[in-house]
Design a protein around this motif. Structure first.
Motif, PDB file in Angstrom:
ATOM      1  N   VAL A   1       0.573  -1.156  -0.162  1.00 54.51           N
ATOM      2  CA  VAL A   1      -0.201  -0.317  -0.263  1.00 54.51           C
ATOM      3  C   VAL A   1       0.904   0.820  -0.062  1.00 54.51           C
ATOM      4  O   VAL A   1       1.881   1.481   0.871  1.00 54.51           O
ATOM      5  N   ASN A   2       0.778   2.210  -1.096  1.00 50.74           N
ATOM      6  CA  ASN A   2       1.750   3.261  -1.202  1.00 50.74           C
ATOM      7  C   ASN A   2       1.031   4.364  -0.565  1.00 50.74           C
ATOM      8  O   ASN A   2      -0.081   4.779  -0.591  1.00 50.74           O
ATOM      9  N   LYS A   3       1.942   5.128   0.694  1.00 54.36           N
ATOM     10  CA  LYS A   3       0.838   5.916   1.477  1.00 54.36           C
ATOM     11  C   LYS A   3       1.003   6.875   0.593  1.00 54.36           C
ATOM     12  O   LYS A   3       1.295   8.029   1.626  1.00 54.36           O
ATOM     13  N   LEU A   4       2.194   7.038  -0.090  1.00 55.09           N
ATOM     14  CA  LEU A   4       2.681   8.402  -0.675  1.00 55.09           C
ATOM     15  C   LEU A   4       1.592   8.782  -2.329  1.00 55.09           C
ATOM     16  O   LEU A   4       1.752   9.785  -2.340  1.00 55.09           O
ATOM     17  N   ALA A   5       0.683   8.010  -1.827  1.00 57.36           N
ATOM     18  CA  ALA A   5      -0.523   8.841  -3.762  1.00 57.36           C
ATOM     19  C   ALA A   5      -0.702   9.819  -3.290  1.00 57.36           C
ATOM     20  O   ALA A   5      -1.278   9.866  -4.352  1.00 57.36           O
ATOM     21  N   TYR A   6      -1.543   9.985  -2.251  1.00 51.93           N
ATOM     22  CA  TYR A   6      -2.070  11.170  -2.452  1.00 51.93           C
ATOM     23  C   TYR A   6      -1.461  12.344  -1.992  1.00 51.93           C
ATOM     24  O   TYR A   6      -2.658  12.936  -1.407  1.00 51.93           O
ATOM     25  N   LEU A   7      -0.865  12.488  -1.482  1.00 50.40           N
ATOM     26  CA  LEU A   7       0.422  14.059  -1.016  1.00 50.40           C
ATOM     27  C   LEU A   7      -0.125  15.079  -1.808  1.00 50.40           C
ATOM     28  O   LEU A   7      -1.172  14.598  -2.635  1.00 50.40           O
ATOM     29  N   GLY A   8      -0.249  16.059  -1.595  1.00 47.34           N
ATOM     30  CA  GLY A   8      -0.416  17.597  -1.675  1.00 47.34           C
ATOM     31  C   GLY A   8      -2.164  17.444  -1.614  1.00 47.34           C
ATOM     32  O   GLY A   8      -2.656  16.973  -1.421  1.00 47.34           O
ATOM     33  N   ASP A   9      -1.948  17.999  -2.838  1.00 49.08           N
ATOM     34  CA  ASP A   9      -3.160  18.137  -3.790  1.00 49.08           C
ATOM     35  C   ASP A   9      -3.961  16.779  -4.137  1.00 49.08           C
ATOM     36  O   ASP A   9      -5.269  17.137  -4.804  1.00 49.08           O
ATOM     37  N   SER A  10      -3.196  15.845  -4.441  1.00 52.02           N
ATOM     38  CA  SER A  10      -4.181  14.186  -5.018  1.00 52.02           C
ATOM     39  C   SER A  10      -5.497  13.592  -3.999  1.00 52.02           C
ATOM     40  O   SER A  10      -4.914  13.765  -2.912  1.00 52.02           O
ATOM     41  N   SER A  11      -5.606  13.636  -4.382  1.00 51.73           N
ATOM     42  CA  SER A  11      -6.616  11.958  -3.570  1.00 51.73           C
ATOM     43  C   SER A  11      -7.468  10.775  -4.831  1.00 51.73           C
ATOM     44  O   SER A  11      -7.357  10.973  -6.011  1.00 51.73           O
ATOM     45  N   PRO A  12      -7.922  10.267  -4.340  1.00 53.60           N
ATOM     46  CA  PRO A  12      -8.277   8.995  -4.734  1.00 53.60           C
ATOM     47  C   PRO A  12      -9.422   8.644  -5.513  1.00 53.60           C
ATOM     48  O   PRO A  12     -10.066   9.954  -5.989  1.00 53.60           O
ATOM     49  N   HIS A  13      -9.010   8.622  -6.737  1.00 52.41           N
ATOM     50  CA  HIS A  13      -9.922   8.528  -7.862  1.00 52.41           C
ATOM     51  C   HIS A  13     -11.244   7.072  -8.579  1.00 52.41           C
ATOM     52  O   HIS A  13     -10.240   6.030  -7.564  1.00 52.41           O
ATOM     53  N   PRO A  14     -11.843   7.685  -8.361  1.00 51.72           N
ATOM     54  CA  PRO A  14     -12.811   6.118  -8.990  1.00 51.72           C
ATOM     55  C   PRO A  14     -11.810   5.106 -10.055  1.00 51.72           C
ATOM     56  O   PRO A  14     -11.131   5.506 -11.040  1.00 51.72           O
TER      57      PRO A  14
END
Length: 218
Positions: free
Chosen positions: A39-52
């Motif tokens: 599980v990548n904990k850096l995937a949603y750093l900053g302005d990034s957020s989960p996508h559909p």
């Protein structure tokens, strides 16, 4: 140990899949050798957020935790060792962490009603080619449909900064559909997301990247 602990805390860690709710994407069942995922904990750093389409690990909201039982020992010394082992990723954290696929995000309306061709987000069917087929359990035609892959639900408008999540094994997954009576209408706060599932690490026969497709491309 400090480096490994920092990696698990800030970068990523391994989790064991405990159930069949995400099959065929992720395997897990009682008594079998479940997938271990990175599980990548850096995937949603900053302005990034989960996508559909993203497969995410998240901490269950309060209303999802009714059946959760701590795996920690009641012995203070043993519990301390277990907590230390958790920091470096040897054992799982003592929290109700779940894995599901994001279907809709804040502001979107999700439903599957009688006559719908599948799960609908903002009036359009989302891709479901990755779901378990044939379905694990029968669908009662009085309360749901094959197209919905389970009971009818919605419409639910997802609150801002929340997610509607579902298992890929739609007839064998307790997901957002099963918590619509709570204060969040079954949705999960983005702040509860631990990270994005990137790969299956073990067993070796299943090692590979996990697909996070854009399920709303149409």
């Amino acid at each position: 140990m400090l480096i490994l602990g920092a990696f698990n805390l800030f970068v990523g860690r391994l989790y064991l899949i405990p159930s069949e709710s995400m099959e065929p994407t992720l395997n897990g069942c009682a008594g079998c050798d479940g997938d271990r995922i990175f599980v990548n904990k850096l995937a949603y750093l900053g302005d990034s957020s989960p996508h559909p389409g993203d497969v995410v690990v998240f901490r269950g909201p309060d209303s999802w935790n009714g059946s959760y039982t701590s795996q920690r020992s009641r012995n203070d010394v043993i519990r301390g060792i277990q907590n230390a082992a958790s920091v470096v990723g040897i054992i799982a954290p003592d929290e109700n962490t779940l894995v599901k696929r994001v279907v809709a995000t804040g502001g979107q309306t999700v439903q599957c009603r009688a006559g719908d061709p599948g799960i609908m987000v903002n009036g359009k069917k989302v891709d479901d080619e990755f779901t378990e087929k044939p379905m694990s359990n029968p669908v009662d035609p009085a309360t749901g449909s094959q197209a919905c892959q389970g009971p009818y639900f919605g419409p639910v408008t997802v609150p801002q900064d929340n997610l509607w999540v579902m298992g890929d094994n739609r007839t064998n997954s307790l997901d957002s559909r099963g918590h619509m009576g709570d204060e969040l209408q079954g949705t999960v706060p983005v702040e509860n997301v631990v990270g994005r599932v990137e790969a299956i690490v073990l067993p070796f026969g299943r090692t590979g990247f996990v697909d996070n497709p854009d399920i709303q491309h149409n």
